[in-house]
Design a protein around this motif. Structure first.
Motif, PDB file in Angstrom:
ATOM      1  N   VAL A  60      29.877  80.726  26.997  1.00 47.56           N
ATOM      2  CA  VAL A  60      29.476  79.319  26.579  1.00 47.56           C
ATOM      3  C   VAL A  60      30.555  78.667  25.765  1.00 47.56           C
ATOM      4  CG1 VAL A  60      27.821  78.148  25.052  1.00 47.56           C
ATOM      5  CG2 VAL A  60      26.798  80.112  26.308  1.00 47.56           C
ATOM      6  N   TYR A  61      31.289  79.131  24.863  1.00 47.11           N
ATOM      7  CA  TYR A  61      32.097  78.283  23.911  1.00 47.11           C
ATOM      8  C   TYR A  61      33.158  77.713  24.925  1.00 47.11           C
ATOM      9  CZ  TYR A  61      35.046  76.762  20.121  1.00 47.11           C
ATOM     10  OH  TYR A  61      35.488  75.885  19.351  1.00 47.11           O
ATOM     11  N   TRP A  62      33.641  78.364  25.708  1.00 43.10           N
ATOM     12  CA  TRP A  62      34.641  77.782  26.762  1.00 43.10           C
ATOM     13  C   TRP A  62      34.152  76.904  28.021  1.00 43.10           C
ATOM     14  CZ3 TRP A  62      35.968  83.553  26.130  1.00 43.10           C
ATOM     15  CH2 TRP A  62      36.517  83.561  25.077  1.00 43.10           C
ATOM     16  N   MET A  63      33.116  77.295  28.352  1.00 43.50           N
ATOM     17  CA  MET A  63      32.453  76.935  29.668  1.00 43.50           C
ATOM     18  C   MET A  63      31.682  75.634  29.726  1.00 43.50           C
ATOM     19  SD  MET A  63      34.591  78.399  31.638  1.00 43.50           S
ATOM     20  CE  MET A  63      34.129  77.997  33.135  1.00 43.50           C
ATOM     21  N   ASP A  64      30.612  75.758  28.508  1.00 46.22           N
ATOM     22  CA  ASP A  64      29.317  74.918  28.253  1.00 46.22           C
ATOM     23  C   ASP A  64      29.047  75.014  26.751  1.00 46.22           C
ATOM     24  OD1 ASP A  64      27.024  73.558  28.688  1.00 46.22           O
ATOM     25  OD2 ASP A  64      26.177  75.379  29.484  1.00 46.22           O
ATOM     26  N   ARG A  65      29.656  74.245  26.124  1.00 49.28           N
ATOM     27  CA  ARG A  65      29.811  74.268  24.472  1.00 49.28           C
ATOM     28  C   ARG A  65      28.423  74.312  24.188  1.00 49.28           C
ATOM     29  NH1 ARG A  65      34.056  73.441  20.986  1.00 49.28           N
ATOM     30  NH2 ARG A  65      35.314  74.070  22.603  1.00 49.28           N
ATOM     31  N   THR A  66      27.380  73.355  24.734  1.00 52.25           N
ATOM     32  CA  THR A  66      26.123  73.401  24.047  1.00 52.25           C
ATOM     33  C   THR A  66      25.127  74.355  24.788  1.00 52.25           C
ATOM     34  OG1 THR A  66      25.336  71.955  25.943  1.00 52.25           O
ATOM     35  CG2 THR A  66      26.366  70.830  23.992  1.00 52.25           C
ATOM     36  N   GLY A  67      25.473  75.082  25.974  1.00 54.19           N
ATOM     37  CA  GLY A  67      24.590  75.890  26.691  1.00 54.19           C
ATOM     38  C   GLY A  67      23.732  75.239  27.435  1.00 54.19           C
ATOM     39  N   LEU A  68      23.482  74.100  27.268  1.00 49.50           N
ATOM     40  CA  LEU A  68      22.519  73.291  28.150  1.00 49.50           C
ATOM     41  C   LEU A  68      22.344  73.424  29.485  1.00 49.50           C
ATOM     42  CD1 LEU A  68      20.001  71.552  27.468  1.00 49.50           C
ATOM     43  CD2 LEU A  68      21.336  69.613  27.976  1.00 49.50           C
ATOM     44  N   LYS A  91      31.891  74.991  15.297  1.00 51.57           N
ATOM     45  CA  LYS A  91      31.324  74.174  14.155  1.00 51.57           C
ATOM     46  C   LYS A  91      29.930  74.549  13.813  1.00 51.57           C
ATOM     47  CE  LYS A  91      34.631  70.526  14.570  1.00 51.57           C
ATOM     48  NZ  LYS A  91      35.620  71.089  15.643  1.00 51.57           N
ATOM     49  N   PRO A  92      29.594  74.406  12.625  1.00 52.38           N
ATOM     50  CA  PRO A  92      27.877  74.717  12.270  1.00 52.38           C
ATOM     51  C   PRO A  92      27.192  73.819  13.184  1.00 52.38           C
ATOM     52  CG  PRO A  92      29.266  74.414  10.145  1.00 52.38           C
ATOM     53  CD  PRO A  92      30.397  74.249  11.263  1.00 52.38           C
ATOM     54  N   GLY A  93      27.460  72.680  13.187  1.00 54.35           N
ATOM     55  CA  GLY A  93      26.713  71.681  14.105  1.00 54.35           C
ATOM     56  C   GLY A  93      26.562  72.308  15.695  1.00 54.35           C
ATOM     57  N   GLU A  94      27.806  72.702  16.067  1.00 56.43           N
ATOM     58  CA  GLU A  94      27.644  73.313  17.426  1.00 56.43           C
ATOM     59  C   GLU A  94      26.989  74.424  17.676  1.00 56.43           C
ATOM     60  OE1 GLU A  94      31.967  71.779  18.841  1.00 56.43           O
ATOM     61  OE2 GLU A  94      31.944  73.578  17.677  1.00 56.43           O
ATOM     62  N   LEU A  95      27.115  75.399  16.664  1.00 56.82           N
ATOM     63  CA  LEU A  95      26.295  76.544  16.555  1.00 56.82           C
ATOM     64  C   LEU A  95      24.757  76.475  16.449  1.00 56.82           C
ATOM     65  CD1 LEU A  95      26.310  79.790  16.468  1.00 56.82           C
ATOM     66  CD2 LEU A  95      26.386  79.548  13.897  1.00 56.82           C
ATOM     67  N   ASP A  96      24.302  75.456  15.921  1.00 58.22           N
ATOM     68  CA  ASP A  96      23.153  75.110  15.806  1.00 58.22           C
ATOM     69  C   ASP A  96      22.162  74.517  16.924  1.00 58.22           C
ATOM     70  OD1 ASP A  96      20.623  74.476  13.784  1.00 58.22           O
ATOM     71  OD2 ASP A  96      21.092  72.636  14.561  1.00 58.22           O
ATOM     72  N   THR A  97      23.294  73.756  17.769  1.00 58.42           N
ATOM     73  CA  THR A  97      22.906  73.352  18.840  1.00 58.42           C
ATOM     74  C   THR A  97      22.527  74.161  19.961  1.00 58.42           C
ATOM     75  OG1 THR A  97      23.801  71.023  18.478  1.00 58.42           O
ATOM     76  CG2 THR A  97      23.538  71.708  21.000  1.00 58.42           C
TER      77      THR A  97
END
Length: 337
Positions: A60-68, A91-97
């Motif tokens: 996810v982190y490299w291919m689709d940061r939000t995972g959506l 970042k915390p906000g990215e992890l939350d998302t």
């Protein structure tokens, strides 16, 4: 015999699980366990229902940061989980998302840090990230349905005592930082060393005041290294018989394209199903370079599933689509049935 195994016996041994399990989990949510918890080798959700995790890994982190986009497609396979590649740069906000989006598509998020892959000296880096107040606060918001995999394949050849001490300290620090979730711990040897994992397992579980530990082995075990069907089955059965909460956190269809590079993945899956062991194939794809053969889907879509990916996700009796049982998400999120 576990609840899942008993259910299968009662249903004539077929690999089916579905609404039947919701009826078996009649107890109300537990105040003692605000999220997933382990008893013996069985994982339970926050509503006290047993669960065996089945779903793919996704970078996810490299291919689709939000995972959506990834999660929306993975959900079509009826997977009940996704193991999420993350890094200490997140970042915390990215992890939350990303955790919100996993919840949105009813996938139990197993969040792991990839920074220390193969490097034992970086375990502290991972623990420092997890115990940051802003990161710990994000996990706390999602603790009813999240599993924290401390680090991906941390270390190569790590002596048993050093491995045990290092992770015991890591467990202590995360619990002191307020973590309630299960903590998943990968084997050393780039995730492959199940012998050290089995030997350290009881001590690591005892080191956790919550006794809420999952032990993950990555079965990158090709035939050329002596991992035939019998040996693979024997290793899983050994963990079962010693009551260890084993998870097969990664495996693929091949190690490489050589004659002996094939991995007995069908044996891994069928044995895992037999003993209610969670299993997480690597990986959804695309993005495996140069091992493109590991991509379960060519373009990240459900329609793009091909080859071994389609086989293990959809088509066969042992496929995830035919065996995964989703938790009661209304109960997980709201604490109500």
């Amino acid at each position: 015999m576990s609840t899942l195994m008993l259910t299968r016996v009662l249903l004539s041994g077929a690999f089916i699980c579905g609404v039947c399990l919701s009826a078996l989990a009649s107890e109300p949510p537990s105040d003692t366990h605000p999220g997933f918890y382990v008893e013996g080798r069985q994982l339970f959700d926050a509503c006290n229902a047993p669960i065996t995790l089945m779903g793919p890994n996704r970078m996810v982190y490299w291919m689709d940061r939000t995972g959506l986009s990834s999660f929306s497609e993975i959900a079509k396979t009826d997977s009940n989980t996704v193991r999420i590649v993350w890094t200490t740069e997140g970042k915390p906000g990215e992890l939350d998302t990303v955790l919100k989006n996993a919840r949105r598509f009813e996938l139990v998020p197993i969040i792991e840090l990839h920074d220390a892959t193969g490097d034992w000296s970086k375990l502290q880096l991972l623990v420092d990230y997890w115990t940051r107040p802003d990161i710990a606060a994000v996990i706390a918001r999602h603790q009813r349905y999240t599993i924290v995999n401390i680090g991906n394949e941390v270390g190569d050849k790590v002596p048993l005592e050093e491995y045990t001490q290092g992770y015991s300290k890591a467990i202590k620090r995360l619990r002191e930082a307020g973590y309630q979730t299960p903590l998943m711990i990968d084997a050393p040897g780039w995730g492959k060393d199940i012998d050290t994992l089995q030997a350290a397992g009881p001590t690591l579980i005892d080191a956790d005041p919550k006794h809420n530990i999952l032990l993950s082995v990555h079965m990158w075990w090709p035939q050329m290294w002596g991992y035939n069907d019998e040996r693979i089955r024997a290793e899983i059965v050994e963990s079962v018989e010693t009551n260890l909460p084993l998870v097969i956190g990664e495996f693929g269809n091949r190690w490489d394209d050589t004659e002996g590079g094939a991995i007995a993945y069908r044996t891994i899956i069928k044995t895992a199903l037999e003993f209610d062991v969670s299993f997480l194939p690597w990986s959804w794809g695309p993005g495996n370079k140069p091992q493109k053969h590991l991509d379960m889907t060519d373009d990240g879509s459900f329609e793009g599933l091909t080859g071994w990916g389609r086989e293990v996700m959809l088509d066969e009796e042992y496929a995830i689509a035919n065996n995964a049982v989703k938790p009661d998400w209304e109960c997980l999120v709201n604490g109500e049935r």
